[in-house]
Design an enzyme around this catalytic site. Structure first.
Site, PDB file in Angstrom:
ATOM      1  N   CYS A  73       7.742  -3.595 -17.360  1.00  0.00           N
ATOM      2  CA  CYS A  73       6.623  -2.922 -16.682  1.00  0.00           C
ATOM      3  C   CYS A  73       7.155  -1.820 -15.767  1.00  0.00           C
ATOM      4  O   CYS A  73       8.095  -2.031 -15.004  1.00  0.00           O
ATOM      5  CB  CYS A  73       5.814  -3.937 -15.888  1.00  0.00           C
ATOM      6  SG  CYS A  73       4.553  -3.195 -14.829  1.00  0.00           S
TER       7      CYS A  73
ATOM      8  N   CYS B 145      -8.304  -3.714   1.952  1.00  0.00           N
ATOM      9  CA  CYS B 145      -7.875  -3.441   0.568  1.00  0.00           C
ATOM     10  C   CYS B 145      -9.070  -3.246  -0.354  1.00  0.00           C
ATOM     11  O   CYS B 145      -8.903  -3.191  -1.570  1.00  0.00           O
ATOM     12  CB  CYS B 145      -6.971  -4.562   0.053  1.00  0.00           C
ATOM     13  SG  CYS B 145      -7.748  -6.194   0.057  1.00  0.00           S
TER      14      CYS B 145
ATOM     15  N   GLN C 253       2.918  -7.389   1.911  1.00  0.00           N
ATOM     16  CA  GLN C 253       2.450  -6.241   1.135  1.00  0.00           C
ATOM     17  C   GLN C 253       3.430  -5.912   0.007  1.00  0.00           C
ATOM     18  O   GLN C 253       4.641  -5.909   0.207  1.00  0.00           O
ATOM     19  CB  GLN C 253       2.286  -5.022   2.049  1.00  0.00           C
ATOM     20  CG  GLN C 253       1.145  -5.131   3.035  1.00  0.00           C
ATOM     21  CD  GLN C 253      -0.224  -4.851   2.418  1.00  0.00           C
ATOM     22  OE1 GLN C 253      -0.374  -4.713   1.221  1.00  0.00           O
ATOM     23  NE2 GLN C 253      -1.239  -4.777   3.271  1.00  0.00           N
TER      24      GLN C 253
END
Length: 458
Positions: free
Chosen positions: A163, A412, A287
C-alpha cells in the site's frame, strides 16, 4: 450515440462530473437526476454505464472517457479503484485540498448556519508512506495469505501488501506472516462461522524513533510455533521492539479485543511528538500521520493562545498527547478520560517527560467536572478532541457549568463539528476561526481545529 432519457439500469449516458461526495465519488446531473460515479474528477466528461437506479439517484461506472478534467492525473496505485482506502489518487493534490476546504466550508454554512470563513487548509508534505499504523484484514486460502484492505463498501479483501500509504517495513512484516502461515497451516477467521485463528495483522511504527510493533489479532489464546514467527520477525524487521498477540474471540467487526499479551520485547513502542516522548500500546489512540499531527497541535496551541497562567482542561485526553504538548505553557493541565489504560499511559507520559503540573482523572465528562469543582479548579481553556461522532449532550452541560473563556475543538468529521458549533453558538460560545488540515492525504477524510470563545474577539 443514443442518450436515454430515463437513465435506467445498463443504459449508457453522457455525463459531466461537477461535484464530489463526502466519500470522494464524482457526481453529475442527468436531466436533474444525481448520478454517482466513483473514480471521476470534477470536469470529467464521460460516457457513464448505469449499474444501479433508484427513484432519486443512479450509480454508474465509467464506460468511456470523452474528455478528462484538467485536474485528472494517472493513479500511482494499481489498487486504488478497487480498494476502499484512497479516493483521490487520480486527482491533483491541489484539487484535493480545494475540495476538502470547500467541504468544511459547506458544513459550517449549511449545518452550523454560521457566517465564518474557513481558513486556508494546511496541506501535507508527504502524500505516501505517512501512516504509522495499519490494520490488515486477512484471508488464508490453500495455505496462501492474502492481506490488504476491504473493497469499497464491502468485506471483500483486496490483496495490497505494498500500500502506498504505509511505510516499507509494513510490507516486510506481511512477507514474514506469509511464510509463517504457509509453514504452520494457519487458518484465517471466518466472520460467518466464527471459526479460524488469524483475524488481522496490526502494525504500528514510531516515525521518529523507528520502533516497530507487530500485533497478531487472533480468535484464540495462542498461536502455533510462535518461536518461528518471532525469529523471522527479529531477523528481518529493523527497529522491531514488540511482538504482541491481541485476543479477540467476539463475533464482531471490531478489530481489537480487550486483552493483549506480549510474546517478545516490550509492551509498548515510543515516538516523539513536538519534543515530547510518548509510549504507544496496541490500544492507544495516536494520530496516524506524525508530521501532520505536529502541525495540527501547533495550530491548536496557537488558537489556545496560552500565557502561562491558565488552567487547561484536556477532555477526551487519551494518552495525553495534545495536552502534554501544551503543558509548558500553562499553570496547570488536567486531563479527563474514561478509559483506565489510557489514563495510566497519560500519567506515565507526563512523568517520562518531566511534566509536574499535570493531573489526570479517570471518569466521564460529568463526573470529571464534579471532581474538578470539588477541588476548586476552574478551567480557563478547554481542549475538545472527541471521537468521530462528536460531543454528547452531557458534555455541553459540563461546558456550560465550567464556563471556560475559550474552547479549542479538534475534529475528524466536519459534519459533527458543524453540528456541535451550532450547539455552542446557541450557548453563546462564538466560533472565531476554523482551520482544516489534511491528516489523511489521498483519502476523503479531513481534520479541523476550531477556536470558540465565550465572548467574541477580534
Amino acid at each position: 450515440m443514443v442518450i436515454y432519457v430515463e437513465a435506467a439500469k445498463n443504459d449508457k449516458i453522457e455525463l459531466t462530473i461537477d461535484a464530489l461526495t463526502s466519500e470522494g465519488s464524482g457526481v453529475g446531473r442527468y436531466n436533474g437526476l444525481a448520478v454517482f460515479v466513483r473514480g471521476t474528477v470534477p470536469g470529467d466528461r464521460i460516457i457513464a454505464h448505469i449499474i444501479k437506479r433508484s427513484k432519486n439517484y443512479a450509480v454508474a461506472i465509467v464506460d468511456k472517457m470523452i474528455q478528462p478534467s484538467p485536474s485528472r492525473i494517472e493513479s500511482d496505485c494499481p489498487y486504488s479503484l478497487k480498494c476502499g482506502g484512497c479516493s483521490f489518487r487520480h486527482m491533483t493534490y491541489d484539487e484535493e485540498l480545494k475540495y476538502k476546504k470547500s467541504r468544511v466550508q459547506d458544513a459550517i454554512n449549511r449545518i452550523a448556519h454560521l457566517d465564518v470563513e474557513v481558513e486556508d487548509i494546511i496541506g501535507a508534505d508527504d502524500l505516501c508512506a505517512y501512516r504509522n499504523k495499519a490494520q490488515y484484514p486477512v484471508n488464508i486460502c490453500d495455505g496462501a495469505l492474502y492481506a490488504g484492505f476491504y473493497a469499497y463498501k464491502s468485506h471483500r479483501i483486496i490483496p495490497c501488501a505494498d500500500c502506498r500509504l504505509q511505510p516499507e517495513q509494513f510490507q516486510k512484516c506481511l512477507d514474514v506472516f506469509t511464510e509463517w502461515v504457509r509453514k504452520n497451516h494457519i487458518t484465517s477467521y471466518d466472520e460467518n462461522t466464527g471459526k479460524g485463528l488469524l483475524r488481522h495483522i496490526y502494525l504500528r511504527k514510531g516515525f521518529v524513533t523507528g520502533d516497530i510493533m507487530v500485533c497478531a489479532v487472533i480468535n484464540g489464546d495462542s498461536i502455533p510455533n510462535k518461536e518461528q514467527l518471532i525469529d523471522l520477525l527479529v531477523n528481518r524487521i529493523d527497529g522491531l521492539k514488540s511482538v504482541v498477540l491481541n485476543i479477540n474471540k467476539e463475533k464482531t467487526n471490531v478489530i481489537l479485543g480487550k486483552k493483549s499479551k506480549t510474546i517478545w520485547g516490550s509492551d509498548t513502542i515510543s515516538d516523539i511528538l513536538l519534543g515530547k516522548k510518548f509510549l504507544i500500546s496496541p490500544n492507544s489512540f495516536y494520530q496516524v500521520n506524525h508530521n501532520q499531527c505536529e502541525k495540527l497541535y501547533l495550530k491548536a496551541k496557537e488558537y489556545a493562545d496560552l500565557s502561562g497562567n491558565e488552567i487547561l482542561l484536556d477532555l477526551y485526553c487519551g494518552v495525553g498527547t495534545i495536552g502534554l504538548t501544551m503543558a509548558d505553557s500553562v499553570k496547570k493541565l488536567v486531563g479527563i478520560e474514561i478509559v483506565p489504560q489510557a489514563i495510566e499511559n497519560a500519567k506515565m507520559n507526563a512523568e517520562m517527560n518531566g511534566v509536574d503540573n499535570a493531573e489526570y482523572i479517570c471518569a466521564d465528562a460529568p463526573k470529571g467536572a464534579e471532581i474538578l469543582k470539588a477541588k476548586g479548579l476552574q478551567p480557563d481553556v478547554i481542549i475538545l478532541d472527541p471521537p468521530r461522532k462528536g460531543c454528547d449532550q452531557s458534555l455541553f452541560n459540563v461546558i456550560e457549568q465550567m464556563s471556560p473563556e475559550k474552547i479549542v475543538y479538534v475534529s475528524c468529521d466536519s459534519a459533527t463539528l458543524a453540528r456541535d458549533l451550532k450547539i455552542l453558538d446557541d450557548m453563546h460560545y462564538k466560533t472565531v476561526k476554523v482551520t482544516p488540515l489534511d491528516m489523511f492525504p489521498r483519502t476523503p477524510h479531513v481534520e479541523c481545529v476550531a477556536l470558540i470563545t465565550k465572548n467574541q474577539i477580534d
